[in-house]
Design a protein around this motif. Structure first.
Motif, PDB file in Angstrom:
ATOM      1  N   GLN A  21      32.361  46.520  52.672  1.00 47.38           N
ATOM      2  CA  GLN A  21      32.661  45.510  51.671  1.00 47.38           C
ATOM      3  C   GLN A  21      31.489  45.374  50.711  1.00 47.38           C
ATOM      4  O   GLN A  21      30.347  45.188  51.118  1.00 47.38           O
ATOM      5  N   LEU A  22      31.776  45.502  49.421  1.00 45.65           N
ATOM      6  CA  LEU A  22      30.731  45.421  48.408  1.00 45.65           C
ATOM      7  C   LEU A  22      30.426  43.969  48.076  1.00 45.65           C
ATOM      8  O   LEU A  22      31.319  43.128  48.021  1.00 45.65           O
ATOM      9  N   SER A  23      29.141  43.681  47.862  1.00 48.75           N
ATOM     10  CA  SER A  23      28.754  42.308  47.525  1.00 48.75           C
ATOM     11  C   SER A  23      29.073  42.022  46.060  1.00 48.75           C
ATOM     12  O   SER A  23      28.942  42.886  45.194  1.00 48.75           O
ATOM     13  N   LYS A  24      29.520  40.802  45.783  1.00 49.79           N
ATOM     14  CA  LYS A  24      29.792  40.392  44.404  1.00 49.79           C
ATOM     15  C   LYS A  24      28.472  39.947  43.790  1.00 49.79           C
ATOM     16  O   LYS A  24      28.013  38.824  44.025  1.00 49.79           O
ATOM     17  N   ASP A  25      27.869  40.821  42.996  1.00 55.69           N
ATOM     18  CA  ASP A  25      26.514  40.547  42.533  1.00 55.69           C
ATOM     19  C   ASP A  25      26.312  40.717  41.031  1.00 55.69           C
ATOM     20  O   ASP A  25      25.177  40.825  40.557  1.00 55.69           O
ATOM     21  N   ILE A  26      27.398  40.746  40.247  1.00 53.45           N
ATOM     22  CA  ILE A  26      27.249  40.804  38.798  1.00 53.45           C
ATOM     23  C   ILE A  26      28.259  39.873  38.125  1.00 53.45           C
ATOM     24  O   ILE A  26      29.254  39.461  38.732  1.00 53.45           O
ATOM     25  N   VAL A  27      27.971  39.536  36.867  1.00 56.98           N
ATOM     26  CA  VAL A  27      28.917  38.792  36.036  1.00 56.98           C
ATOM     27  C   VAL A  27      29.147  39.587  34.761  1.00 56.98           C
ATOM     28  O   VAL A  27      28.325  40.421  34.367  1.00 56.98           O
ATOM     29  N   ILE A  28      30.272  39.309  34.113  1.00 55.73           N
ATOM     30  CA  ILE A  28      30.610  39.976  32.862  1.00 55.73           C
ATOM     31  C   ILE A  28      30.845  38.935  31.779  1.00 55.73           C
ATOM     32  O   ILE A  28      31.549  37.941  32.001  1.00 55.73           O
ATOM     33  N   GLY A  29      30.235  39.166  30.630  1.00 56.18           N
ATOM     34  CA  GLY A  29      30.448  38.312  29.470  1.00 56.18           C
ATOM     35  C   GLY A  29      31.119  39.123  28.378  1.00 56.18           C
ATOM     36  O   GLY A  29      30.737  40.269  28.124  1.00 56.18           O
ATOM     37  N   ILE A  30      32.130  38.536  27.742  1.00 54.86           N
ATOM     38  CA  ILE A  30      32.865  39.228  26.681  1.00 54.86           C
ATOM     39  C   ILE A  30      32.834  38.396  25.413  1.00 54.86           C
ATOM     40  O   ILE A  30      33.236  37.229  25.406  1.00 54.86           O
ATOM     41  N   ASP A  31      32.351  39.007  24.347  1.00 55.52           N
ATOM     42  CA  ASP A  31      32.418  38.398  23.018  1.00 55.52           C
ATOM     43  C   ASP A  31      33.505  39.130  22.244  1.00 55.52           C
ATOM     44  O   ASP A  31      33.329  40.277  21.840  1.00 55.52           O
ATOM     45  N   GLY A  32      34.644  38.458  22.065  1.00 55.42           N
ATOM     46  CA  GLY A  32      35.761  39.057  21.353  1.00 55.42           C
ATOM     47  C   GLY A  32      35.935  38.473  19.973  1.00 55.42           C
ATOM     48  O   GLY A  32      37.058  38.235  19.531  1.00 55.42           O
ATOM     49  N   LYS A  88      30.995  48.562  40.834  1.00 62.92           N
ATOM     50  CA  LYS A  88      32.446  48.658  41.001  1.00 62.92           C
ATOM     51  C   LYS A  88      33.099  47.357  40.537  1.00 62.92           C
ATOM     52  O   LYS A  88      32.469  46.304  40.514  1.00 62.92           O
ATOM     53  N   VAL A  89      34.378  47.459  40.227  1.00 69.27           N
ATOM     54  CA  VAL A  89      35.094  46.278  39.750  1.00 69.27           C
ATOM     55  C   VAL A  89      35.101  45.169  40.801  1.00 69.27           C
ATOM     56  O   VAL A  89      35.081  43.980  40.462  1.00 69.27           O
ATOM     57  N   GLU A  90      35.076  45.555  42.075  1.00 68.36           N
ATOM     58  CA  GLU A  90      35.080  44.557  43.156  1.00 68.36           C
ATOM     59  C   GLU A  90      33.780  43.754  43.236  1.00 68.36           C
ATOM     60  O   GLU A  90      33.719  42.727  43.925  1.00 68.36           O
ATOM     61  N   GLN A  91      32.736  44.214  42.538  1.00 74.31           N
ATOM     62  CA  GLN A  91      31.446  43.531  42.605  1.00 74.31           C
ATOM     63  C   GLN A  91      31.273  42.444  41.541  1.00 74.31           C
ATOM     64  O   GLN A  91      30.265  41.747  41.518  1.00 74.31           O
ATOM     65  N   VAL A  92      32.268  42.294  40.678  1.00 66.62           N
ATOM     66  CA  VAL A  92      32.199  41.260  39.638  1.00 66.62           C
ATOM     67  C   VAL A  92      32.475  39.895  40.279  1.00 66.62           C
ATOM     68  O   VAL A  92      33.510  39.690  40.905  1.00 66.62           O
ATOM     69  N   HIS A  93      31.541  38.975  40.121  1.00 64.90           N
ATOM     70  CA  HIS A  93      31.640  37.650  40.732  1.00 64.90           C
ATOM     71  C   HIS A  93      32.313  36.636  39.793  1.00 64.90           C
ATOM     72  O   HIS A  93      33.027  35.733  40.233  1.00 64.90           O
TER      73      HIS A  93
END
Length: 322
Positions: A4-15, A66-71
């Motif tokens: 199991q991968l740890s959720k250790d990143i965030v994503i910010g989107i400026d649209g 990986k996509v699963e790591q996005v918190h």
């Protein structure tokens, strides 16, 4: 058994505007990747969903995650003005495996987060689009749209205004260079020929027409700086509408190619000093809208936005007013 991968990143989107900007950051504020793709608003690009999906996928690939790591994820999307818009906005971030906390807001919200770190103040956005967003001393969040006010200062509106004034004959000797530039932009040889083009709406499709007009804006703001009467007329109209829209608050930050043109900046600085209700102070944005989206994503996780985190975030060139 799969690890199991740890959720250790965030994503910010400026649209906002004509591009989607995606930033992947770890929980300490270190930028792992940054990607730009086409527009995220369906009003600017029918491929908006594909643009955002591709930008997220490439940002993850570059970050080595990986996509699963996005918190958590925060997306600021132009055109998200009511709950009914969520029907097309939510699918922008629906990727297989992207099961995390998600927040969808107007692009002005992430711009404010980056520019002022959600402190009281105003962001004025005038580039491809136009918006004024404020947080007052009581923490109330106010858009000029909420007051049914709209500042027609977006790039295309400057160009529409200048073009129609030209076609109406409202020009003098100071405008001749701008007239030549506008005629050349439309690939015609004279104002008379351009008026014939106007009879057919300049372009059949609205998106293409708005895009062509928006491309004229830098020419108009530059002409205003050179004392072109027509350019100053349309720019001053837009500046007045912006000044009316910000007439009750404090710190003001400017975002976008139009409002950051030298003529707009200098004129707005004068107008702000003449404010009737309060005095205003123009300040440079502390972070870009994409970084502002990242900060909101981190806040979803209740991670303190402290000086070490902000320092880490500032090390990436696209985090600062990018």
């Amino acid at each position: 058994m799969m690890e199991q991968l740890s959720k250790d990143i965030v994503i910010g989107i400026d649209g906002g505007g004509t591009h989607t900007r995606v930033m992947a950051v770890d929980l300490n504020g270190n930028v792992l990747s940054y990607i730009e793709k086409g527009a995220s608003s369906i009003y600017k690009d029918l491929q908006a969903k594909q643009n955002v999906h591709q930008a997220i996928e490439e940002a993850l690939h570059l970050s080595g995650k990986k996509v699963e790591q996005v918190h958590a994820l925060t997306a600021g999307i132009a055109g998200l003005d009511s709950d009914s818009d969520l029907e097309w906005v939510v699918p922008l971030t629906e990727l297989e495996g992207l099961n995390c906390r998600k927040e969808h807001v107007n692009d002005a919200v992430v711009a404010h987060s980056g520019a002022l770190l959600t402190e009281p103040g105003i962001v004025v956005i005038a580039g491809t689009g136009s918006n004024i967003y404020a947080i007052n001393e009581e923490g109330q969040r106010i858009k000029n749209y909420d007051l049914t006010h709209y500042a027609a200062s977006a790039a295309r509106f400057l160009a529409y205004d200048a073009t129609f004034e030209l076609l109406a004959g409202n020009i003098d000797e100071s405008d001749q260079e701008l007239v030549r530039d506008i005629v050349k932009h439309w690939n015609v040889s004279s104002v008379e020929e351009m008026s014939q083009l106007a009879r057919y709406g300049f372009a059949a499709a609205k998106r293409e027409r708005d895009k062509r007009f928006a491309q004229l804006a830098p020419t108009i703001t530059a002409a205003a700086l050179n004392n072109c009467k027509l350019a100053k007329l349309v720019c001053d109209r837009a500046i007045h509408q912006i000044a009316v829209g910000v007439e009750p608050e404090i710190k003001v930050s400017l975002i976008g190619s139009v409002v950051n043109s030298p003529y707009f900046q200098s004129s707005l600085a004068i107008r702000m000093n003449e404010g009737k209700n309060k005095k205003y102070r123009l300040i440079q944005p502390k972070f870009s809208p994409a970084a502002g989206a990242v900060l909101l994503a981190l806040k979803q996780l209740e991670i303190p936005i402290d000086e070490p985190l902000l320092r880490n975030l500032s090390h990436h060139p696209r985090s600062i007013n990018g």
